[in-house]
Design an enzyme around this catalytic site. Structure first.
Site, short mmCIF file in Angstrom:
data_model
loop_
_atom_site.label_atom_id
_atom_site.label_comp_id
_atom_site.label_asym_id
_atom_site.label_seq_id
_atom_site.Cartn_x
_atom_site.Cartn_y
_atom_site.Cartn_z
N MET A 104 0.83 -1.20 0.00
CA MET A 104 0.00 0.00 0.00
C MET A 104 0.86 1.26 0.00
O MET A 104 0.65 2.18 -0.79
CB MET A 104 -0.94 0.00 1.21
CG MET A 104 -2.03 -1.03 1.16
SD MET A 104 -3.16 -0.86 -0.24
CE MET A 104 -4.06 0.61 0.22
N ASP A 124 10.46 3.79 6.13
CA ASP A 124 10.18 2.53 6.79
C ASP A 124 11.29 2.29 7.81
O ASP A 124 12.28 3.01 7.82
CB ASP A 124 10.11 1.37 5.78
CG ASP A 124 9.18 0.25 6.26
OD1 ASP A 124 9.53 -0.39 7.26
OD2 ASP A 124 8.12 0.04 5.65
N LYS A 188 0.10 2.43 15.63
CA LYS A 188 -0.25 3.66 14.91
C LYS A 188 -0.25 4.86 15.86
O LYS A 188 0.22 5.94 15.52
CB LYS A 188 -1.62 3.50 14.23
CG LYS A 188 -1.62 2.56 13.02
CD LYS A 188 -3.00 2.53 12.38
CE LYS A 188 -3.11 1.50 11.27
NZ LYS A 188 -2.38 1.88 10.05
N SER A 210 -7.91 0.79 7.37
CA SER A 210 -9.11 0.30 6.70
C SER A 210 -10.26 0.05 7.66
O SER A 210 -11.38 -0.16 7.22
CB SER A 210 -8.78 -1.00 5.96
OG SER A 210 -8.30 -1.98 6.87
N HIS A 231 -8.42 6.46 3.27
CA HIS A 231 -8.44 5.02 3.04
C HIS A 231 -8.44 4.70 1.55
O HIS A 231 -9.44 4.85 0.86
CB HIS A 231 -9.68 4.39 3.71
CG HIS A 231 -9.79 2.92 3.48
ND1 HIS A 231 -10.99 2.27 3.39
CD2 HIS A 231 -8.83 1.96 3.33
CE1 HIS A 231 -10.79 0.99 3.18
NE2 HIS A 231 -9.49 0.77 3.13
N ASN A 234 -7.04 -1.46 -2.54
CA ASN A 234 -5.98 -2.22 -3.20
C ASN A 234 -6.50 -2.89 -4.48
O ASN A 234 -7.56 -3.51 -4.43
CB ASN A 234 -5.44 -3.28 -2.22
CG ASN A 234 -4.17 -3.92 -2.68
OD1 ASN A 234 -3.36 -3.31 -3.35
ND2 ASN A 234 -3.98 -5.17 -2.32
N GLU A 243 -11.80 6.73 0.59
CA GLU A 243 -12.69 7.17 1.66
C GLU A 243 -11.96 8.21 2.51
O GLU A 243 -10.91 7.91 3.08
CB GLU A 243 -13.12 5.99 2.54
CG GLU A 243 -14.09 5.03 1.87
CD GLU A 243 -14.48 3.89 2.78
OE1 GLU A 243 -15.66 3.49 2.75
OE2 GLU A 243 -13.62 3.37 3.52
N ASN A 281 -15.87 -1.24 3.67
CA ASN A 281 -15.49 -2.48 4.37
C ASN A 281 -16.58 -2.97 5.31
O ASN A 281 -16.73 -4.18 5.51
CB ASN A 281 -14.19 -2.27 5.15
CG ASN A 281 -12.98 -2.38 4.24
OD1 ASN A 281 -13.07 -2.80 3.10
ND2 ASN A 281 -11.83 -2.00 4.76
#
Length: 497
Positions: A104, A124, A188, A210, A231, A234, A243, A281
């Protein structure tokens, strides 16, 4: 020439019809009528061809499919005029950053570079992840080059906009940071708290979560009002929906910055409330868990998917789970199962797939087997792992589709009553662009209205009696039926209720 030979003509048109049916499954009548018009013109002359064309256009123009496709067009055009929250002006974005270089994160970074020409800092904590993220972005650009949408010099220039890093260097200039790390709330929260100290005070912090609460993600952040949900779906480069999640107390300027930047990326933003699973979702979970229930009842993986393919979905629920990743699907299912425990029941075997290394397309083994990204046959070992034994022969595919679609209709009424999304039109567009809902049906709410909600409520009541109490028609759906349908109650294309 082939068209002058009657046998040759027959073979050509027969093959054209077969190939068209294979791609449209007969759900889009215009291509077949076009083939027939050409045949008439060749065999009976130009005048007959023109007459056949006029007749076909007249009949197709008033068909349900044409009206639904026109409805989708109006939804799309109305979305271009939509704005975010009132009372806030979108801030300029000239420098961006992405946290997390997985599939992602790498896809989001590639999209930003490709669509906006802005520099992107890609961070990262592992060198291997950064390398994989850069490789993923390069692969997308390579495909664009193969399609001649960009040349070699353009690829080099775009890739030069991506700046991989293991530290916070470059973040001091970022106007917008998009987080795409592991879907774990505590992680997070800690990352956002640290991130806030590395960016300018006015920077907008967006999470690609998500299913987790955006408000809770920002709880430890010094200025939680600038934390917004963004959001993506994929694969990022292909799915047109984003979203935009506005938690309670969010700064309208921060929300609108994300909303407008989504448009710069060539995507369609849909504003949604910060509720479990947001919109797409949440609805898809009711669809997928019903598919899992059918699997547990003895239906075959391929029959469950075939039912929805014939209904019009590009991917059936089992193939979709593999595409999303069984690990991701299981995490989201647990979050939504806890939030909606009164009407969502998770199968006992839900975690066995990821726990046994069956992650879906990402590693070639899930409900199906894969060669690269190409889906092959269902894997018989999957049944053994889950403790299931398929035994249903010649299932009623229409009945299977009803079992999976009707729970989404039921939940859609709740979502609209709760103002998770602003209108029935927005809900339809979100499923069309985020879940591949078949355009020829016009959207979930549009389809439900055309079927007549009292009829669907009666179908749910029959399923409640025959299958389980989870099919009980919601009070929200009954109120929507009494009001005349989804669009009568919750607004038409582009209109707010």
């Amino acid at each position: 020439m082939t068209e002058k030979n009657p046998l040759g003509r027959h073979l050509v048109f027969d093959q054209a019809r077969k190939k068209t049916l294979a791609s449209t499954r007969g759900q889009y009548p215009a291509p077949l009528r076009a083939i027939e018009v050409v045949r008439v013109g060749i065999e009976d002359g130009m005048a007959a061809g023109f007459e056949a064309e006029a007749r076909a256009v007249g009949e197709l123009a008033v068909s349900t499919t044409a009206k639904n496709l026109l409805h989708v067009f109006h939804l799309t055009e109305a979305a271009k005029r939509e704005s975010g929250l009132p009372g806030g002006t979108a801030r300029p974005v000239t420098h961006t950053a992405v946290l997390g270089a997985g599939t992602m994160g790498g896809g989001i970074a590639q999209l930003i570079a490709g669509e906006t020409d802005l520099p992107v800092r890609l961070k990262d904590v592992r060198y291997e992840a950064l390398a994989a993220g850069m490789e993923h972005a390069a692969g997308i650009f390579a495909k664009l080059r193969e399609r001649r949408q960009i040349d070699a010099a353009g690829v080099r220039r775009k890739m030069a906009l991506l700046g991989p890093t293991l530290d916070w260097s470059g973040f001091a200039r970022a106007d917008l940071v998009i987080e795409a790390i592991v879907e774990k709330l505590s992680v997070k929260q800690d990352v956002f708290a640290e991130l806030a100290g590395q960016v300018p005070e006015g920077a907008v912090l967006a999470s690609n979560t998500s299913s987790l609460s955006v408000a809770r993600i920002g709880e430890k952040t010094p200025h939680p009002e600038r934390v917004v949900g963004m959001h993506f779906f994929n694969p990022v480069d292909k799915m047109p929906l984003v979203e935009v999640v506005a938690p309670a107390g969010a700064d309208p300027s921060a929300v609108n910055t994300v909303f407008e930047f989504t448009r710069r990326l060539g995507k369609t933003p849909i504003l949604v409330r910060d509720t479990p699973g947001f919109l797409v979702n949440r609805l898809l979970m009711f669809y997928s868990l019903e598919a899992f229930a059918l699997l547990a009842e003895g239906h075959r993986i391929e029959d469950i998917d075939r039912a929805m393919n014939e209904w019009g979905m590009p991917l059936g629920p089992m193939a979709l789970t593999d595409e999303v990743g069984t690990d991701v699907a299981a995490k989201v299912a647990h979050i939504l199962g806890e939030a909606f425990s009164d009407r969502l029941t998770l199968p006992a075997w839900l975690d066995r797939m990821p726990e046994n290394g069956r992650l879906g397309t990402k590693n070639g083994r899930g409900f199906y087997l894969y060669e690269g990204r190409e889906r092959k046959a269902p894997d018989p070992e999957a049944y053994t792992l889950l403790g299931l034994a398929p035994h249903v022969q010649e299932p009623d595919l229409g009945a299977l589709a009803d079992r999976m679609v009707l729970p989404m209709v039921n939940e859609a009424a709740r979502c609209l009553e709760e103002e998770v999304v602003r209108s029935a039109g927005d809900l339809d567009l979100a499923l069309l662009f985020g879940a591949g809902f078949p355009p020829f049906r016009g959207g979930l709410c549009r389809w439900a209205d055309q079927q007549a909600l009292p009829h669907l409520i009666a179908a749910l009541e029959r399923l409640e009696t025959a299958v389980a109490g989870r099919f009980h028609p919601s009070d929200a759906l009954r109120r929507t039926a009494e009001a005349g349908g989804f669009y009568a109650r919750f607004g038409r294309a582009g209109e707010r209720p």
